[in-house]
Design a protein around this motif. Structure first.
Motif, PDB file in Angstrom:
ATOM      1  N   ARG A   3     -34.434 -16.747   3.932  1.00 15.01           N
ATOM      2  CA  ARG A   3     -33.756 -17.026   2.669  1.00 15.01           C
ATOM      3  C   ARG A   3     -34.460 -16.480   1.442  1.00 15.01           C
ATOM      4  NH1 ARG A   3     -30.026 -21.069   2.980  1.00 15.01           N
ATOM      5  NH2 ARG A   3     -29.222 -20.040   1.124  1.00 15.01           N
ATOM      6  N   ILE A   4     -35.809 -16.463   1.459  1.00  8.84           N
ATOM      7  CA  ILE A   4     -36.528 -16.101   0.234  1.00  8.84           C
ATOM      8  C   ILE A   4     -37.649 -15.094   0.497  1.00  8.84           C
ATOM      9  CG2 ILE A   4     -36.096 -18.304  -0.935  1.00  8.84           C
ATOM     10  CD1 ILE A   4     -39.075 -19.014  -0.264  1.00  8.84           C
ATOM     11  N   PHE A   5     -37.993 -14.398  -0.566  1.00  7.33           N
ATOM     12  CA  PHE A   5     -39.185 -13.551  -0.637  1.00  7.33           C
ATOM     13  C   PHE A   5     -40.082 -14.267  -1.641  1.00  7.33           C
ATOM     14  CE2 PHE A   5     -40.746  -8.977  -1.642  1.00  7.33           C
ATOM     15  CZ  PHE A   5     -41.687  -9.050  -0.627  1.00  7.33           C
ATOM     16  N   TYR A   6     -41.315 -14.575  -1.266  1.00  5.79           N
ATOM     17  CA  TYR A   6     -42.152 -15.349  -2.194  1.00  5.79           C
ATOM     18  C   TYR A   6     -43.595 -14.855  -2.188  1.00  5.79           C
ATOM     19  CZ  TYR A   6     -44.204 -18.247   1.597  1.00  5.79           C
ATOM     20  OH  TYR A   6     -44.884 -18.688   2.705  1.00  5.79           O
ATOM     21  N   LEU A   7     -44.333 -15.306  -3.180  1.00  6.53           N
ATOM     22  CA  LEU A   7     -45.716 -14.871  -3.328  1.00  6.53           C
ATOM     23  C   LEU A   7     -46.504 -15.913  -4.113  1.00  6.53           C
ATOM     24  CD1 LEU A   7     -46.173 -13.687  -6.541  1.00  6.53           C
ATOM     25  CD2 LEU A   7     -44.426 -12.131  -5.672  1.00  6.53           C
ATOM     26  N   GLU A   8     -47.823 -15.790  -4.018  1.00  8.78           N
ATOM     27  CA  GLU A   8     -48.734 -16.594  -4.821  1.00  8.78           C
ATOM     28  C   GLU A   8     -49.431 -15.661  -5.800  1.00  8.78           C
ATOM     29  OE1 GLU A   8     -51.472 -18.688  -2.365  1.00  8.78           O
ATOM     30  OE2 GLU A   8     -49.912 -19.635  -1.135  1.00  8.78           O
ATOM     31  N   CYS A   9     -49.618 -16.106  -7.023  1.00 10.28           N
ATOM     32  CA  CYS A   9     -50.340 -15.266  -7.975  1.00 10.28           C
ATOM     33  C   CYS A   9     -51.197 -16.130  -8.895  1.00 10.28           C
ATOM     34  CB  CYS A   9     -49.384 -14.384  -8.781  1.00 10.28           C
ATOM     35  SG  CYS A   9     -48.562 -15.181 -10.158  1.00 10.28           S
ATOM     36  N   TYR A  16     -52.892 -21.377  -6.848  1.00 11.69           N
ATOM     37  CA  TYR A  16     -52.098 -20.266  -7.362  1.00 11.69           C
ATOM     38  C   TYR A  16     -50.680 -20.719  -7.713  1.00 11.69           C
ATOM     39  CZ  TYR A  16     -55.695 -17.044  -5.694  1.00 11.69           C
ATOM     40  OH  TYR A  16     -56.877 -16.373  -5.499  1.00 11.69           O
ATOM     41  N   CYS A  17     -50.054 -19.982  -8.619  1.00  9.35           N
ATOM     42  CA  CYS A  17     -48.645 -20.204  -8.946  1.00  9.35           C
ATOM     43  C   CYS A  17     -47.786 -19.640  -7.812  1.00  9.35           C
ATOM     44  CB  CYS A  17     -48.284 -19.502 -10.249  1.00  9.35           C
ATOM     45  SG  CYS A  17     -49.291 -19.998 -11.668  1.00  9.35           S
ATOM     46  N   ILE A  18     -46.658 -20.280  -7.558  1.00  5.42           N
ATOM     47  CA  ILE A  18     -45.737 -19.822  -6.514  1.00  5.42           C
ATOM     48  C   ILE A  18     -44.499 -19.239  -7.179  1.00  5.42           C
ATOM     49  CG2 ILE A  18     -44.345 -20.461  -4.526  1.00  5.42           C
ATOM     50  CD1 ILE A  18     -47.248 -20.817  -3.950  1.00  5.42           C
ATOM     51  N   PHE A  19     -44.168 -18.009  -6.819  1.00  4.88           N
ATOM     52  CA  PHE A  19     -42.965 -17.343  -7.308  1.00  4.88           C
ATOM     53  C   PHE A  19     -42.048 -17.046  -6.139  1.00  4.88           C
ATOM     54  CE2 PHE A  19     -45.488 -16.864 -11.024  1.00  4.88           C
ATOM     55  CZ  PHE A  19     -44.648 -16.528 -12.074  1.00  4.88           C
ATOM     56  N   ILE A  20     -40.755 -17.316  -6.311  1.00  4.38           N
ATOM     57  CA  ILE A  20     -39.798 -17.069  -5.234  1.00  4.38           C
ATOM     58  C   ILE A  20     -38.626 -16.242  -5.749  1.00  4.38           C
ATOM     59  CG2 ILE A  20     -40.410 -19.232  -4.081  1.00  4.38           C
ATOM     60  CD1 ILE A  20     -37.802 -20.435  -5.047  1.00  4.38           C
ATOM     61  N   ARG A  21     -37.997 -15.524  -4.819  1.00  3.83           N
ATOM     62  CA  ARG A  21     -36.792 -14.761  -5.128  1.00  3.83           C
ATOM     63  C   ARG A  21     -35.854 -14.880  -3.926  1.00  3.83           C
ATOM     64  NH1 ARG A  21     -37.714  -8.634  -6.545  1.00  3.83           N
ATOM     65  NH2 ARG A  21     -37.475  -8.272  -4.323  1.00  3.83           N
ATOM     66  N   ARG A  22     -34.680 -15.376  -4.152  1.00  6.15           N
ATOM     67  CA  ARG A  22     -33.704 -15.443  -3.064  1.00  6.15           C
ATOM     68  C   ARG A  22     -33.374 -14.027  -2.631  1.00  6.15           C
ATOM     69  NH1 ARG A  22     -29.264 -20.133  -4.037  1.00  6.15           N
ATOM     70  NH2 ARG A  22     -28.807 -19.522  -1.896  1.00  6.15           N
ATOM     71  N   ILE A  23     -33.328 -13.803  -1.345  1.00  8.74           N
ATOM     72  CA  ILE A  23     -33.171 -12.442  -0.845  1.00  8.74           C
ATOM     73  C   ILE A  23     -31.847 -11.835  -1.275  1.00  8.74           C
ATOM     74  CG2 ILE A  23     -32.939 -11.063   1.257  1.00  8.74           C
ATOM     75  CD1 ILE A  23     -35.146 -12.798   2.490  1.00  8.74           C
TER      76      ILE A  23
END
Length: 204
Positions: free
Chosen positions: A160-166, A193-200
């Motif tokens: 469902r998502i593409f996510y990362l920590e920054c 870290y902050c969590i960023f997500i993007r729905r695919i």
């Protein structure tokens, strides 16, 4: 200038000596902040091969050329890893944020919150002298390549998502915001870290 993407997985199985491969990885230099070695450099130098062998993550090496020779200009790593938020942390979110997250995730038997997706574990541009001289790639270019690789995996395995920590650095956060990622407000990973997500299906 054309870019070539080579998976570390394939390189390790190509018959090349591991020591030779390590020398290629050691040509990567992160942007220096004093004497501190950045995590993207430490990962490629000391962890990437181990992560490949243990099937924890796949690392993609991006090459260009300089004076007729191939030069490592950047890399990224991907992992098929769900985003999991503990019951305790999820309970602290606002009602509106809970509702948004539950739109594409679910509660587990232990009442944790889970979304199937892909982690962008590392994204790094090489700041070595030769790599900079190629002027071949930007952070945005690397993210676009990482997204394309992720979508190829998504076609086969779903998610469902593409996510990362920054890191909590405004310039870095603005970069990911500009690329369609959204921060989970008032939440940090176990590493701080902050969590960023993007729905695919919302990809740029």
């Amino acid at each position: 200038m054309a870019l070539e993407i080579v998976q570390l997985y394939d390189m390790l199985r190509s018959g090349r000596r591991e020591e030779e491969i390590k020398q290629i990885l050691l040509s990567f230099c992160s942007l220096r902040n004093g004497d501190q070695i950045h995590d993207v450099e430490d990962f490629l130098h000391n962890k990437a091969i181990e992560f490949e062998k243990n099937d924890i993550a796949r690392t993609y090496l991006v090459f260009s050329s300089y004076k007729g020779y191939p030069v490592l200009v950047g890399y990224y790593s991907l992992s098929n890893k769900p985003l999991i938020i503990s019951k305790r942390n999820f309970s602290k979110f606002s009602t509106s944020l809970k509702k948004r997250l539950l739109g594409f995730g679910h509660k587990t038997e232990r009442e944790n919150y889970e979304i199937k997706g892909y982690l962008l574990g590392q994204l790094g541009k090489n700041y070595s002298e030769d790599a900079i001289a190629t002027r071949a790639v930007s952070g945005r270019d690397l993210l676009a390549l990482a997204t394309e690789s992720m979508l190829q995996i998504h076609k086969l395995a779903g998610g469902r998502i593409f996510y990362l920590e920054c890191e909590d650095i405004e310039k870095l956060k603005q970069f990911y915001h500009g690329e369609g990622f959204r921060e989970i407000e008032d939440y940090k990973s176990e590493n701080g870290y902050c969590i960023f997500i993007r729905r695919i299906h919302d990809k740029k």
